[in-house]
Scaffold this motif. Structure first.
Motif, PDB file in Angstrom:
ATOM      1  N   ALA A  64       8.005 -67.281   1.259  1.00 35.08           N
ATOM      2  CA  ALA A  64       7.845 -65.851   1.472  1.00 35.08           C
ATOM      3  C   ALA A  64       6.969 -65.509   2.663  1.00 35.08           C
ATOM      4  N   PRO A  65       5.775 -66.083   2.762  1.00 36.53           N
ATOM      5  CA  PRO A  65       4.943 -65.737   3.902  1.00 36.53           C
ATOM      6  C   PRO A  65       5.245 -66.582   5.117  1.00 36.53           C
ATOM      7  N   TRP A  66       6.418 -67.231   5.095  1.00 44.85           N
ATOM      8  CA  TRP A  66       6.653 -68.151   6.198  1.00 44.85           C
ATOM      9  C   TRP A  66       7.119 -67.460   7.464  1.00 44.85           C
ATOM     10  N   TYR A  67       6.310 -66.492   7.882  1.00 42.79           N
ATOM     11  CA  TYR A  67       6.442 -66.033   9.250  1.00 42.79           C
ATOM     12  C   TYR A  67       6.024 -67.205  10.130  1.00 42.79           C
ATOM     13  N   VAL A  68       5.331 -68.194   9.559  1.00 41.12           N
ATOM     14  CA  VAL A  68       4.989 -69.413  10.298  1.00 41.12           C
ATOM     15  C   VAL A  68       6.253 -70.058  10.853  1.00 41.12           C
ATOM     16  N   ALA A  69       7.352 -69.960  10.086  1.00 44.09           N
ATOM     17  CA  ALA A  69       8.593 -70.591  10.525  1.00 44.09           C
ATOM     18  C   ALA A  69       9.098 -69.979  11.817  1.00 44.09           C
ATOM     19  N   LYS A  70       8.691 -68.757  12.092  1.00 42.87           N
ATOM     20  CA  LYS A  70       9.179 -68.064  13.278  1.00 42.87           C
ATOM     21  C   LYS A  70       8.207 -68.168  14.459  1.00 42.87           C
ATOM     22  N   ILE A  71       7.087 -68.831  14.224  1.00 42.97           N
ATOM     23  CA  ILE A  71       6.072 -68.917  15.264  1.00 42.97           C
ATOM     24  C   ILE A  71       6.310 -70.155  16.104  1.00 42.97           C
ATOM     25  N   THR A  72       6.375 -70.002  17.398  1.00 44.49           N
ATOM     26  CA  THR A  72       6.586 -71.146  18.279  1.00 44.49           C
ATOM     27  C   THR A  72       5.285 -71.933  18.392  1.00 44.49           C
ATOM     28  N   PRO A  73       5.369 -73.237  18.762  1.00 40.27           N
ATOM     29  CA  PRO A  73       4.150 -74.021  18.938  1.00 40.27           C
ATOM     30  C   PRO A  73       3.169 -73.365  19.914  1.00 40.27           C
ATOM     31  N   ARG A  74       3.701 -72.720  20.962  1.00 44.97           N
ATOM     32  CA  ARG A  74       2.831 -72.056  21.943  1.00 44.97           C
ATOM     33  C   ARG A  74       2.059 -70.924  21.265  1.00 44.97           C
ATOM     34  N   TYR A  75       2.736 -70.198  20.351  1.00 49.39           N
ATOM     35  CA  TYR A  75       2.089 -69.088  19.659  1.00 49.39           C
ATOM     36  C   TYR A  75       1.012 -69.611  18.711  1.00 49.39           C
ATOM     37  N   ILE A  76       1.327 -70.744  18.048  1.00 52.31           N
ATOM     38  CA  ILE A  76       0.327 -71.349  17.176  1.00 52.31           C
ATOM     39  C   ILE A  76      -0.900 -71.738  17.994  1.00 52.31           C
ATOM     40  N   GLY A  77      -0.644 -72.331  19.175  1.00 52.14           N
ATOM     41  CA  GLY A  77      -1.752 -72.746  20.018  1.00 52.14           C
ATOM     42  C   GLY A  77      -2.588 -71.568  20.484  1.00 52.14           C
ATOM     43  N   ALA A  78      -1.911 -70.455  20.769  1.00 52.79           N
ATOM     44  CA  ALA A  78      -2.625 -69.276  21.271  1.00 52.79           C
ATOM     45  C   ALA A  78      -3.506 -68.656  20.186  1.00 52.79           C
ATOM     46  N   LEU A  79      -2.972 -68.579  18.976  1.00 55.29           N
ATOM     47  CA  LEU A  79      -3.716 -67.944  17.890  1.00 55.29           C
ATOM     48  C   LEU A  79      -4.674 -68.920  17.213  1.00 55.29           C
ATOM     49  N   ALA A 139      -4.433 -72.644  14.746  1.00 53.61           N
ATOM     50  CA  ALA A 139      -3.880 -72.965  13.428  1.00 53.61           C
ATOM     51  C   ALA A 139      -4.734 -72.384  12.307  1.00 53.61           C
ATOM     52  N   ARG A 140      -6.043 -72.345  12.510  1.00 58.31           N
ATOM     53  CA  ARG A 140      -6.922 -71.828  11.455  1.00 58.31           C
ATOM     54  C   ARG A 140      -6.606 -70.367  11.138  1.00 58.31           C
ATOM     55  N   VAL A 141      -6.400 -69.569  12.173  1.00 58.02           N
ATOM     56  CA  VAL A 141      -6.087 -68.151  11.955  1.00 58.02           C
ATOM     57  C   VAL A 141      -4.768 -67.994  11.208  1.00 58.02           C
ATOM     58  N   ILE A 142      -3.753 -68.749  11.637  1.00 58.11           N
ATOM     59  CA  ILE A 142      -2.445 -68.663  10.982  1.00 58.11           C
ATOM     60  C   ILE A 142      -2.546 -69.070   9.525  1.00 58.11           C
ATOM     61  N   CYS A 144      -2.423 -77.418   6.385  1.00 61.72           N
ATOM     62  CA  CYS A 144      -1.784 -76.470   7.300  1.00 61.72           C
ATOM     63  C   CYS A 144      -2.509 -76.454   8.640  1.00 61.72           C
ATOM     64  N   GLN A 145      -3.852 -76.417   8.598  1.00 66.56           N
ATOM     65  CA  GLN A 145      -4.642 -76.372   9.829  1.00 66.56           C
ATOM     66  C   GLN A 145      -4.565 -77.685  10.608  1.00 66.56           C
ATOM     67  N   ARG A 146      -4.472 -78.786   9.864  1.00 67.44           N
ATOM     68  CA  ARG A 146      -4.455 -80.102  10.509  1.00 67.44           C
ATOM     69  C   ARG A 146      -3.091 -80.444  11.092  1.00 67.44           C
TER      70      ARG A 146
END
Length: 352
Positions: free
Chosen positions: A12-27, A29-32, A47-49
């Motif tokens: 359900a909360p897997w907006y993570v699935a739509k996040i590109t690696p670049r977006y993860i890097g920008a935000l 992993a801890r925030v996501i 998740c953070q690791r």
């Protein structure tokens, strides 16, 4: 009883699935990971690791939901999702039914499948091809050399177990034990369908030498297998010391490690029942001539059905033209579509 399902934690909360690696890097992993509701500490740490693995899990979630909906497309409960509900399947997951058992198993299997596939495709930093498949080995056809890229199924199973089971292990109740059992069934189902694929070497393609690797089968095989396990799921009760299960009906065999288990009978899913998570079957398409679960008598729960005549345009009389095109005509076909009638209002009100 736990109120959040595996589906809620993985999908359900897997907006993570739509996040590109670049977006993860920008935000970061801890925030996501801190903004995904329902995760316990161990899940947040994983998740953070491993943010790249979380992305694979999110992609895999779409696949197992599609498989669930394929397997139950002709049933009253059709694995339908609720876009605005954080638990994905709504209150149907609160009941310890055989449907919940199947969802836990297929979703756990989907996590294993997604991670293992990503390992083999070189998408993850933490894993690659199976490092143990090296040297020579033997099967019924004789000796062969390990080569290529064997799917690292054991890594997929280990990570899925650590991540998916983490929340269930925080609670020592009957539902948690049920979920852990069905999670394991799902994980083992993927491994069950590993197959040996080989390439022949030698004069004129003879198989004097073979190079082989282990590969997962199509996820449909896992879905078909778990669907059969759903049909044969065993109703259980907790044993006296609260450490395991015993059959609810003494006339039935004890569940094995490969059997799905459940505690509560399912609702009939005929009418909308918000407390049970049933969406009802009003408006569902049914098969007038079938006597199975997709037939109008069963699907519509005896309420009858409406018939609408519709015209469909399909491609027909397709011919291959040298070289290299296929040309088709468009044909109109008029068919009758049967849909289940809604229950009478008084009947519906009794269930809401």
């Amino acid at each position: 009883t736990q109120t959040s399902s595996l589906a809620a934690r993985i999908t359900a909360p897997w907006y993570v699935a739509k996040i590109t690696p670049r977006y993860i890097g920008a935000l970061g992993a801890r925030v996501i990971c801190d903004n995904i509701p329902g995760l316990v500490n161990k899940q947040r740490q994983l998740c953070q690791r491993y943010p790249d693995i979380m992305q694979s899990v999110g992609e895999g979630a779409k696949e197992w939901i599609r498989e669930c909906q394929y397997q139950f497309r002709h049933h009253r409960w059709n694995c339908s999702t609720l876009d605005r509900d954080h638990t994905v399947f709504g209150r149907v997951m609160l009941r310890s039914s055989r449907e919940a058992a199947f969802v836990y198993a297929i979703s756990s299997a989907g996590v294993v499948y997604a991670i293992t596939r990503a390992c083999s495709q070189g998408e993850l930093k933490a894993c690659g091809c199976d490092p143990l498949k090296r040297g020579r080995a033997k099967d019924e056809r004789g000796e062969f050399d390990w080569g290529g890229c064997s799917d690292n199924i054991n890594y997929g199973i280990r990570f899925a177990k650590a991540f998916v089971d983490a929340k269930e292990k925080k609670v020592k109740d009957a539902r948690a034990l049920m979920n852990l059992h069905n999670n394991r069934c799902g994980r083992m189902a993927v491994k069950r369908f590993l197959k040996l694929e080989c390439k022949c070497h030698g004069v004129s393609g003879s198989c004097t030498l073979r190079t082989c690797w282990l590969a997962m089968s199509d996820f449909r095989k896992t879905g078909d297998y778990l669907r059969k396990k759903y049909n044969g799921a065993i109703q259980v009760i907790m044993n006296q010391d609260g450490t395991g299960f015993t059959v609810a009906n003494k006339n039935f065999r004890k569940p094995t490690k490969t059997d799905l288990v459940y505690f509560e009978n399912s609702p009939d899913y005929c009418v909308m029942d918000k407390s049970a998570g049933s969406l009802g079957t009003a408006g569902r398409v049914c098969n007038k001539i079938s006597r199975g679960t997709d037939g109008c008598e069963v699907m519509c729960c005896g309420r009858g059905y409406d018939t609408t005549r519709v015209t469909r345009v399909t491609k027909c009389e397709c011919k291959f033209h040298w070289c290299c095109a296929v040309r088709c005509k468009e044909c109109e076909d008029t068919v009758d579509v049967h849909t289940c009638k809604a229950p009478k209002r008084a009947e519906w009100l009794d269930q809401t």
